[in-house]
Design a protein around this motif. Structure first.
Motif, PDB file in Angstrom:
ATOM      1  N   UNK A 404      13.560 -43.141 -26.340  1.00  0.00           N
ATOM      2  CA  UNK A 404      13.563 -43.623 -24.949  1.00  0.00           C
ATOM      3  C   UNK A 404      12.536 -42.881 -24.109  1.00  0.00           C
ATOM      4  N   UNK A 405      12.391 -41.583 -24.358  1.00  0.00           N
ATOM      5  CA  UNK A 405      11.390 -40.806 -23.616  1.00  0.00           C
ATOM      6  C   UNK A 405       9.983 -41.284 -23.960  1.00  0.00           C
ATOM      7  N   UNK A 406       9.756 -41.643 -25.225  1.00  0.00           N
ATOM      8  CA  UNK A 406       8.446 -42.159 -25.630  1.00  0.00           C
ATOM      9  C   UNK A 406       8.136 -43.470 -24.914  1.00  0.00           C
ATOM     10  N   UNK A 407       9.129 -44.345 -24.817  1.00  0.00           N
ATOM     11  CA  UNK A 407       8.920 -45.608 -24.099  1.00  0.00           C
ATOM     12  C   UNK A 407       8.638 -45.351 -22.622  1.00  0.00           C
ATOM     13  N   UNK A 408       9.328 -44.398 -22.040  1.00  0.00           N
ATOM     14  CA  UNK A 408       9.127 -44.102 -20.621  1.00  0.00           C
ATOM     15  C   UNK A 408       7.707 -43.627 -20.342  1.00  0.00           C
TER      16      UNK A 408
END
Length: 447
Positions: A404-408
């Motif tokens: 999720x952090x990578x997508x953000x």
């Protein structure tokens, strides 16, 4: 085609997804497409239902470019051979040719060498006469690969206004309207430069709906927009363009520059445009292979668009429905889709729409068995990365917070690379936009 494919294999679902991707890209191969729709019998050149008597022309000239330009140049040489007098094609995936100059350009960021190559191609177009048959090869990526700034406009100015439009949220048609009125090539510009020759365009489409005015910004297609439209678009989005562009649009709106040719312009009286391959070509091949392997296939849509990470959730929901209820098709099944999703840039990471699509799907698929998803850009270049896309399943995401952090941060590439999920093909020599393949096993198969 897929590099180091063995690291991506491992289950029947993953293997079939990769096979379908390769089949789809091969089906969009422009050499294959040209072989199917272009033929020469004696002195008569046939393209689909149209035919041209080569004895009526003093010369045959080949022009154009795009991601598939090299493959198309090689293929048309295979048909016409010594009938070709000369030619120039601009691409980032060169091929060995004998009679056509294959010159370099850059994609997705246009470059000065692309400007130089396009200038040479346009000089050849200017030399075409009434007894010239101009065979024009056009494919996706042509807008960036063949930059041709209008007189007084620099490449840097074009790059600046394009980046501002992209950041503003303007639609592709609005962006193209501005670019066409700052170019000597786009918006029917090549057809105008090649007039009064007979123009036969062979087109590999990367555009939803095959809008001829949008593919490579429509070099041989009519343009319905005006200088005034372009200026209004910049005003609407609050963009202050470089002085040279502002001045050109102002003077054009006042009638000091000739408008791009519209559908009524006689320049198109001797222009024939033929779409020889598109996104549906790739989807058909994936569908047919799935059926051969005993899977029930479904082409979901050739027009998927919108935010990549959100479209991924819908695709996973469809796969879950197939597996759980047999609706709309019974498993084992393969669901295919095409089109072009987009990414809203929020961070400074590395990736592309297909990688964001795959990573978002992997989050939804976490710990689910029997479903695999491959998502690629058929030109082999997803976003500005060196990957075509990715292959994911329920095992891809082990740490959802990291994903999720990578997508953000729009940083899907390193996250997927760490999980050996990236699909790498290199430049494929074609471009029919995105190809997504969902493989769904029966519930019993994964127990």
């Amino acid at each position: 085609m897929i590099r180091e494919r063995e690291r991506l294999e491992g289950t029947p679902e993953r293997d079939l997804a990769l096979d379908c991707v390769e089949a789809g890209i091969r089906a969009a191969d422009p050499e294959r497409a040209i072989g199917e729709v272009v033929s020469l019998e004696g002195d008569r050149l046939s393209v689909e239902d149209a035919s041209y008597d080569l004895d009526e022309y003093e010369e045959v000239v080949v022009l154009g470019g795009g991601n598939a330009g090299g493959r198309m140049a090689s293929a048309i040489e295979g048909v016409l051979g010594e009938r070709i007098s000369r030619g120039v094609v601009v691409t980032d995936a060169p091929e060995e040719t004998e009679r056509i100059e294959v010159l370099p350009g850059d994609h997705p960021v246009p470059s000065e060498r692309g400007v130089d190559s396009t200038r040479r191609m346009l000089e050849l177009a200017d030399e075409a006469g009434e007894e010239t048959l101009a065979v024009v090869l056009i494919s996706g990526g042509g807008s960036a690969l063949m930059p041709a700034p209008a007189e007084g406009v620099s490449l840097e100015a074009l790059q600046e206004v394009t980046e501002a439009l992209l950041a503003s949220g303007a639609e592709i048609g609005e962006i193209n309207a501005v670019r066409k009125h700052c170019s000597a090539f786009k918006g029917g510009g090549l057809a105008r430069r090649a007039a009064p020759s007979t123009v036969v365009s062979l087109i590999v489409s990367d555009v939803i709906g095959n809008d001829l005015s949008t593919i490579a910004s429509g070099p041989t297609a009519p343009d319905a927009t005006t200088f005034a439209d372009a200026r209004e678009i910049l005003d609407r989005y609050g963009i202050d363009p470089p002085e040279a562009i502002a001045e050109r649009l102002e003077r054009g709106a006042n009638g000091e520059y000739e408008e791009t040719p519209d559908a009524e312009d006689p320049v198109f009286d001797r222009v024939d445009n033929h779409v020889i391959a598109d996104g549906f070509s790739a989807l058909e091949a994936a569908r047919d292979l799935a059926r051969e392997r005993g899977y029930e296939p479904l082409i979901l849509s050739t027009s998927v668009r919108g935010e990549a990470r959100e479209a991924a959730k819908t695709h996973v929901a469809i796969a879950e429905e197939v597996r759980r209820t047999g609706n709309p098709i019974e498993p084992p099944a393969v669901v295919c889709s095409g089109g072009e999703t987009t990414v809203t840039i929020r961070g400074e990471g590395t990736g592309g729409p297909n990688q964001e699509f795959a990573l978002s799907a992997a989050l939804e698929l976490r710990e689910r068995e029997g479903i695999a998803l491959a998502s690629v850009d058929t030109d082999g270049i997803d976003g500005a990365s060196d990957a075509a896309g990715a292959l994911v399943d329920g095992t891809t995401v082990s740490d959802p917070e990291t994903a999720r952090a990578a997508l953000a941060e729009n940083d899907a590439y390193p996250c997927l690379a760490e999980r050996d999920a990236l699909i790498e093909t290199g430049a494929t020599g074609t471009n029919v936009n995105d190809l997504r393949v969902l493989v769904v096993a029966t519930p019993e198969a994964s127990r």
